[in-house]
Motif scaffolding. Structure first.
Motif, short mmCIF file in Angstrom:
data_model
loop_
_atom_site.label_atom_id
_atom_site.label_comp_id
_atom_site.label_asym_id
_atom_site.label_seq_id
_atom_site.Cartn_x
_atom_site.Cartn_y
_atom_site.Cartn_z
N PRO A 184 -1.54 12.44 -3.06
CA PRO A 184 -2.78 11.85 -2.52
C PRO A 184 -3.32 10.77 -3.45
O PRO A 184 -3.38 10.98 -4.66
CB PRO A 184 -3.73 13.05 -2.44
CG PRO A 184 -2.85 14.24 -2.35
CD PRO A 184 -1.61 13.90 -3.13
N PRO A 185 -3.68 9.61 -2.94
CA PRO A 185 -4.09 8.49 -3.79
C PRO A 185 -5.42 8.76 -4.49
O PRO A 185 -6.32 9.35 -3.91
CB PRO A 185 -4.24 7.34 -2.79
CG PRO A 185 -4.51 8.00 -1.48
CD PRO A 185 -3.78 9.29 -1.50
N LYS A 186 -5.50 8.31 -5.75
CA LYS A 186 -6.75 8.47 -6.50
C LYS A 186 -7.54 7.17 -6.53
O LYS A 186 -8.72 7.14 -6.80
CB LYS A 186 -6.44 8.92 -7.93
CG LYS A 186 -5.81 10.30 -7.97
CD LYS A 186 -6.37 11.12 -9.12
CE LYS A 186 -6.09 12.59 -8.96
NZ LYS A 186 -4.61 12.87 -8.87
N HIS A 187 -6.82 6.06 -6.34
CA HIS A 187 -7.51 4.77 -6.27
C HIS A 187 -6.71 3.83 -5.37
O HIS A 187 -5.58 4.14 -4.98
CB HIS A 187 -7.69 4.18 -7.67
CG HIS A 187 -6.44 3.56 -8.21
ND1 HIS A 187 -5.35 4.31 -8.59
CD2 HIS A 187 -6.10 2.27 -8.41
CE1 HIS A 187 -4.40 3.49 -9.02
NE2 HIS A 187 -4.82 2.24 -8.91
N CYS A 188 -7.30 2.67 -5.09
CA CYS A 188 -6.64 1.70 -4.22
C CYS A 188 -6.24 0.49 -5.05
O CYS A 188 -7.11 -0.25 -5.52
CB CYS A 188 -7.61 1.29 -3.10
SG CYS A 188 -6.85 0.22 -1.88
N PRO A 189 -4.94 0.25 -5.27
CA PRO A 189 -4.52 -0.88 -6.12
C PRO A 189 -4.98 -2.23 -5.55
O PRO A 189 -5.15 -2.36 -4.33
CB PRO A 189 -2.99 -0.81 -6.10
CG PRO A 189 -2.65 0.52 -5.54
CD PRO A 189 -3.79 0.97 -4.71
N CYS A 201 0.82 -1.21 0.00
CA CYS A 201 0.00 0.00 0.00
C CYS A 201 0.85 1.26 0.00
O CYS A 201 0.35 2.34 0.31
CB CYS A 201 -0.95 0.01 1.19
SG CYS A 201 -2.17 -1.32 1.15
N SER A 202 2.14 1.14 -0.35
CA SER A 202 3.02 2.31 -0.25
C SER A 202 2.54 3.46 -1.14
O SER A 202 2.66 4.62 -0.77
CB SER A 202 4.46 1.93 -0.58
OG SER A 202 4.52 1.37 -1.86
N ILE A 203 1.95 3.12 -2.28
CA ILE A 203 1.45 4.17 -3.18
C ILE A 203 0.31 4.95 -2.53
O ILE A 203 0.17 6.15 -2.71
CB ILE A 203 0.96 3.54 -4.52
CG1 ILE A 203 2.16 3.02 -5.29
CG2 ILE A 203 0.19 4.55 -5.36
CD1 ILE A 203 1.79 2.25 -6.53
N VAL A 204 -0.48 4.23 -1.75
CA VAL A 204 -1.61 4.87 -1.07
C VAL A 204 -1.12 5.68 0.14
O VAL A 204 -1.60 6.77 0.41
CB VAL A 204 -2.63 3.80 -0.61
CG1 VAL A 204 -3.72 4.41 0.25
CG2 VAL A 204 -3.24 3.09 -1.82
#
Ligand SMILES: *[C@@H]1O[C@H](CO)[C@@H](O)[C@H](O)[C@H]1NC(C)=O
Ligand SMILES: *[C@@H]1O[C@H](CO)[C@@H](O)[C@H](O)[C@H]1NC(C)=O
Length: 251
Positions: A52-57, A44-47
Protein backbone atom coordinates in the motif's frame (compact mmCIF):
# COMPACT_ATOMS: atom_id res chain seq x y z
CA UNK A 1 -44.13 15.52 -6.84
CA UNK A 2 -41.50 13.41 -5.06
CA UNK A 3 -41.54 10.62 -7.65
CA UNK A 4 -40.74 13.12 -10.41
CA UNK A 5 -37.76 14.32 -8.45
CA UNK A 6 -36.53 10.81 -7.88
CA UNK A 7 -36.79 10.05 -11.59
CA UNK A 8 -34.91 13.20 -12.51
CA UNK A 9 -32.26 12.43 -9.92
CA UNK A 10 -31.78 8.92 -11.25
CA UNK A 11 -31.52 10.14 -14.83
CA UNK A 12 -29.03 12.82 -13.88
CA UNK A 13 -27.13 10.24 -11.85
CA UNK A 14 -27.09 7.82 -14.75
CA UNK A 15 -25.79 10.50 -17.08
CA UNK A 16 -23.06 11.65 -14.75
CA UNK A 17 -21.56 8.36 -13.68
CA UNK A 18 -19.78 6.47 -16.40
CA UNK A 19 -18.59 2.93 -15.81
CA UNK A 20 -14.83 2.79 -15.46
CA UNK A 21 -14.52 0.36 -18.39
CA UNK A 22 -16.31 2.82 -20.63
CA UNK A 23 -14.27 5.76 -19.32
CA UNK A 24 -11.06 3.85 -19.91
CA UNK A 25 -12.00 2.96 -23.50
CA UNK A 26 -12.98 6.53 -24.29
CA UNK A 27 -9.61 7.73 -23.10
CA UNK A 28 -7.58 4.95 -24.71
CA UNK A 29 -9.16 5.52 -28.12
CA UNK A 30 -8.03 9.11 -28.37
CA UNK A 31 -4.29 9.40 -29.04
CA UNK A 32 -3.56 12.20 -26.57
CA UNK A 33 -5.54 10.73 -23.68
CA UNK A 34 -4.35 7.20 -24.44
CA UNK A 35 -0.75 8.34 -24.18
CA UNK A 36 -1.44 10.21 -20.92
CA UNK A 37 -3.08 7.04 -19.59
CA UNK A 38 -0.07 4.91 -20.50
CA UNK A 39 2.27 7.38 -18.83
CA UNK A 40 0.10 7.38 -15.73
CA UNK A 41 0.11 3.56 -15.54
CA UNK A 42 3.89 3.59 -15.81
CA UNK A 43 4.72 6.57 -13.59
CA UNK A 44 2.24 5.57 -10.89
CA UNK A 45 3.11 1.86 -10.80
CA UNK A 46 4.46 2.19 -7.25
CA UNK A 47 1.15 3.62 -6.15
CA UNK A 48 -1.00 1.18 -8.12
CA UNK A 49 0.86 -2.06 -7.34
CA UNK A 50 2.62 -3.78 -4.47
CA UNK A 51 2.61 -2.62 -0.87
CA UNK A 52 0.00 0.00 0.00
CA UNK A 53 1.45 3.40 -1.00
CA UNK A 54 2.66 5.75 1.74
CA UNK A 55 3.15 8.74 -0.52
CA UNK A 56 2.58 9.87 -4.10
CA UNK A 57 5.83 10.34 -6.10
CA UNK A 58 6.27 13.59 -8.02
CA UNK A 59 6.36 11.90 -11.42
CA UNK A 60 3.09 10.13 -10.66
CA UNK A 61 1.48 13.42 -9.57
CA UNK A 62 2.61 15.08 -12.78
CA UNK A 63 1.25 12.26 -14.93
CA UNK A 64 -2.03 12.54 -13.07
CA UNK A 65 -2.15 16.27 -13.73
CA UNK A 66 -1.70 15.61 -17.45
CA UNK A 67 -4.29 12.82 -17.50
CA UNK A 68 -6.94 14.78 -15.59
CA UNK A 69 -6.43 17.83 -17.80
CA UNK A 70 -8.48 15.95 -20.42
CA UNK A 71 -12.24 15.39 -20.21
CA UNK A 72 -11.82 11.65 -20.67
CA UNK A 73 -9.19 11.54 -17.95
CA UNK A 74 -11.45 13.46 -15.59
CA UNK A 75 -14.22 10.90 -16.21
CA UNK A 76 -11.74 8.18 -15.40
CA UNK A 77 -11.24 9.67 -11.96
CA UNK A 78 -14.97 9.91 -11.27
CA UNK A 79 -16.18 6.71 -12.90
CA UNK A 80 -18.12 3.88 -11.29
CA UNK A 81 -16.17 0.69 -10.65
CA UNK A 82 -17.77 -2.66 -11.29
CA UNK A 83 -15.17 -4.93 -9.72
CA UNK A 84 -12.92 -5.14 -6.71
CA UNK A 85 -9.68 -4.59 -8.67
CA UNK A 86 -10.97 -1.29 -10.01
CA UNK A 87 -12.10 -0.25 -6.51
CA UNK A 88 -8.66 -0.98 -5.13
CA UNK A 89 -6.86 1.03 -7.82
CA UNK A 90 -9.16 3.92 -7.06
CA UNK A 91 -8.51 3.69 -3.32
CA UNK A 92 -4.74 3.59 -3.87
CA UNK A 93 -4.68 6.68 -6.08
CA UNK A 94 -6.56 8.63 -3.39
CA UNK A 95 -3.21 9.27 -1.72
CA UNK A 96 -2.30 11.52 -4.65
CA UNK A 97 -5.49 13.55 -4.70
CA UNK A 98 -4.71 16.37 -2.21
CA UNK A 99 -1.32 17.20 -3.71
CA UNK A 100 -2.53 16.93 -7.31
CA UNK A 101 -5.46 19.23 -6.58
CA UNK A 102 -3.11 21.74 -5.02
CA UNK A 103 -0.47 21.59 -7.74
CA UNK A 104 -2.86 21.80 -10.65
CA UNK A 105 -4.14 25.16 -9.46
CA UNK A 106 -0.70 26.73 -9.25
CA UNK A 107 -0.17 29.40 -11.89
CA UNK A 108 3.33 28.13 -12.68
CA UNK A 109 4.01 24.47 -13.44
CA UNK A 110 7.24 22.79 -14.52
CA UNK A 111 7.57 23.01 -18.32
CA UNK A 112 7.65 19.24 -18.62
CA UNK A 113 4.16 18.98 -17.09
CA UNK A 114 2.85 21.94 -19.09
CA UNK A 115 4.03 20.15 -22.22
CA UNK A 116 2.25 16.93 -21.21
CA UNK A 117 -0.98 18.85 -20.71
CA UNK A 118 -0.73 20.28 -24.21
CA UNK A 119 0.23 16.91 -25.71
CA UNK A 120 -2.87 15.28 -24.19
CA UNK A 121 -5.15 17.67 -26.10
CA UNK A 122 -5.69 16.98 -29.80
CA UNK A 123 -5.55 20.55 -31.12
CA UNK A 124 -2.81 21.67 -28.76
CA UNK A 125 -0.70 18.64 -29.58
CA UNK A 126 -1.02 19.32 -33.30
CA UNK A 127 -0.04 22.95 -32.80
CA UNK A 128 2.92 21.75 -30.75
CA UNK A 129 3.99 19.39 -33.56
CA UNK A 130 3.99 22.29 -36.00
CA UNK A 131 5.90 24.48 -33.62
CA UNK A 132 8.49 21.73 -33.21
CA UNK A 133 8.86 21.34 -36.96
CA UNK A 134 8.87 25.01 -37.89
CA UNK A 135 10.96 26.53 -35.13
CA UNK A 136 14.12 24.47 -35.46
CA UNK A 137 16.25 27.44 -36.52
CA UNK A 138 15.03 29.33 -33.47
CA UNK A 139 15.88 26.40 -31.17
CA UNK A 140 19.40 26.53 -32.56
CA UNK A 141 19.64 30.28 -32.01
CA UNK A 142 19.68 31.23 -35.69
CA UNK A 143 16.45 33.06 -36.47
CA UNK A 144 12.73 33.23 -35.87
CA UNK A 145 11.12 32.66 -39.25
CA UNK A 146 7.65 33.94 -40.09
CA UNK A 147 6.34 30.39 -40.09
CA UNK A 148 7.86 29.74 -36.69
CA UNK A 149 6.41 32.97 -35.36
CA UNK A 150 2.99 32.02 -36.75
CA UNK A 151 3.13 28.60 -35.16
CA UNK A 152 3.97 30.21 -31.81
CA UNK A 153 0.97 32.52 -32.19
CA UNK A 154 -1.31 29.56 -32.99
CA UNK A 155 0.04 27.58 -30.09
CA UNK A 156 -0.52 30.48 -27.72
CA UNK A 157 -4.16 30.61 -28.72
CA UNK A 158 -4.70 27.03 -27.55
CA UNK A 159 -6.46 26.84 -24.21
CA UNK A 160 -4.37 23.83 -23.15
CA UNK A 161 -1.15 25.68 -23.91
CA UNK A 162 -1.84 28.30 -21.23
CA UNK A 163 0.48 26.60 -18.74
CA UNK A 164 3.22 26.45 -21.38
CA UNK A 165 3.25 30.23 -21.54
CA UNK A 166 4.01 30.54 -17.85
CA UNK A 167 5.93 27.37 -17.13
CA UNK A 168 9.27 27.13 -15.35
CA UNK A 169 12.33 25.30 -16.63
CA UNK A 170 13.41 23.09 -13.74
CA UNK A 171 16.04 20.95 -15.42
CA UNK A 172 13.86 17.84 -15.71
CA UNK A 173 13.12 18.53 -19.39
CA UNK A 174 14.76 16.41 -22.04
CA UNK A 175 15.59 19.50 -24.07
CA UNK A 176 17.49 22.70 -23.33
CA UNK A 177 14.56 24.58 -21.86
CA UNK A 178 16.43 27.70 -20.72
CA UNK A 179 18.34 28.17 -23.96
CA UNK A 180 15.18 27.88 -26.01
CA UNK A 181 13.41 30.33 -23.72
CA UNK A 182 16.25 32.82 -24.25
CA UNK A 183 16.40 32.23 -28.01
CA UNK A 184 12.67 32.74 -28.36
CA UNK A 185 12.78 35.92 -26.35
CA UNK A 186 15.72 37.28 -28.33
CA UNK A 187 14.74 36.15 -31.82
CA UNK A 188 10.93 36.21 -31.87
CA UNK A 189 9.91 38.84 -29.35
CA UNK A 190 12.70 41.37 -29.39
CA UNK A 191 10.67 44.10 -31.09
CA UNK A 192 8.13 43.94 -28.29
CA UNK A 193 10.74 44.47 -25.65
CA UNK A 194 12.58 47.38 -27.12
CA UNK A 195 12.04 50.31 -24.84
CA UNK A 196 11.13 53.45 -26.79
CA UNK A 197 14.12 55.75 -26.93
CA UNK A 198 12.42 58.79 -25.38
CA UNK A 199 11.49 56.84 -22.26
CA UNK A 200 14.94 55.63 -21.54
CA UNK A 201 15.65 57.59 -18.42
CA UNK A 202 12.40 56.46 -16.80
CA UNK A 203 13.39 52.83 -16.94
CA UNK A 204 16.97 53.06 -15.88
CA UNK A 205 16.61 50.67 -12.98
CA UNK A 206 16.86 47.16 -14.40
CA UNK A 207 13.98 46.16 -12.21
CA UNK A 208 11.43 48.37 -13.84
CA UNK A 209 12.68 47.33 -17.25
CA UNK A 210 11.86 43.74 -16.54
CA UNK A 211 8.32 44.58 -15.62
CA UNK A 212 7.82 46.31 -18.96
CA UNK A 213 8.72 43.27 -20.99
CA UNK A 214 6.26 40.48 -21.52
CA UNK A 215 7.74 37.08 -20.99
CA UNK A 216 7.57 34.85 -24.04
CA UNK A 217 6.22 31.36 -23.61
CA UNK A 218 8.69 28.65 -22.83
CA UNK A 219 7.97 26.03 -25.39
CA UNK A 220 9.83 22.80 -25.85
CA UNK A 221 11.27 21.43 -29.09
CA UNK A 222 10.51 18.05 -30.57
CA UNK A 223 10.21 15.67 -27.68
CA UNK A 224 7.38 13.78 -25.98
CA UNK A 225 5.35 13.29 -29.14
CA UNK A 226 7.11 10.10 -30.06
CA UNK A 227 4.22 8.28 -31.64
CA UNK A 228 3.27 9.36 -35.09
CA UNK A 229 -0.38 10.35 -35.29
CA UNK A 230 -2.04 7.34 -36.83
CA UNK A 231 -5.75 8.04 -37.09
CA UNK A 232 -7.27 9.94 -39.93
CA UNK A 233 -8.76 12.29 -37.34
CA UNK A 234 -5.27 13.51 -36.57
CA UNK A 235 -4.52 13.94 -40.24
CA UNK A 236 -7.55 16.09 -40.77
CA UNK A 237 -6.59 18.22 -37.79
CA UNK A 238 -3.22 18.67 -39.41
CA UNK A 239 -4.77 19.91 -42.61
CA UNK A 240 -7.07 22.23 -40.69
CA UNK A 241 -4.03 23.73 -39.05
CA UNK A 242 -2.12 23.86 -42.30
CA UNK A 243 -4.87 25.84 -43.94
CA UNK A 244 -4.96 28.05 -40.88
CA UNK A 245 -1.26 28.76 -41.30
CA UNK A 246 -1.72 29.29 -45.03
CA UNK A 247 -4.51 31.69 -44.28
CA UNK A 248 -2.28 33.71 -42.01
CA UNK A 249 0.34 33.89 -44.73
CA UNK A 250 -2.12 35.14 -47.30
CA UNK A 251 -3.62 37.83 -45.11
C1 LIG B 1 6.33 37.56 -34.02
O1 LIG B 1 4.97 37.86 -33.85
C2 LIG B 1 4.72 38.83 -32.86
C3 LIG B 1 3.22 38.98 -32.76
O2 LIG B 1 2.60 37.76 -32.52
C4 LIG B 1 5.40 40.12 -33.23
O3 LIG B 1 5.20 41.07 -32.22
C5 LIG B 1 6.88 39.88 -33.41
O4 LIG B 1 7.51 41.05 -33.82
C6 LIG B 1 7.12 38.78 -34.42
N1 LIG B 1 8.54 38.49 -34.48
C7 LIG B 1 9.19 38.28 -35.61
C8 LIG B 1 10.64 37.99 -35.48
O5 LIG B 1 8.66 38.32 -36.71
C1 LIG C 1 14.86 62.39 -18.68
O1 LIG C 1 16.03 63.05 -18.29
C2 LIG C 1 16.04 64.46 -18.57
C3 LIG C 1 17.38 65.03 -18.15
O2 LIG C 1 18.36 64.09 -18.09
C4 LIG C 1 14.90 65.13 -17.84
O3 LIG C 1 14.87 66.50 -18.16
C5 LIG C 1 13.60 64.50 -18.21
O4 LIG C 1 12.55 65.04 -17.47
C6 LIG C 1 13.65 63.00 -17.98
N1 LIG C 1 12.44 62.40 -18.48
C7 LIG C 1 11.70 61.61 -17.72
C8 LIG C 1 10.48 61.07 -18.39
O5 LIG C 1 11.97 61.30 -16.61
Amino acid sequence: MWWIMITVASIVGAVNTLSCEEARMKCAYRVGCGRALQNYAMDCSIVLQGAPPKHCPELCRHSLIALTSTDEGKNLMECECSDEYCEEQKRRVEICRPQVMEEVNKPVLPCRVAQWICAADTMCSTALDYYNQLCRSMFHGKKCTTRCNNSIAILRRQEKAAKLSTCRCDGTEDFDCLTIQKNMERLCFRKHQRIPYGHRNRTESGHHRHKVTTLPPTLPPSVIVVEEPSSSVRVSFHSVLLSLIAFIFVT
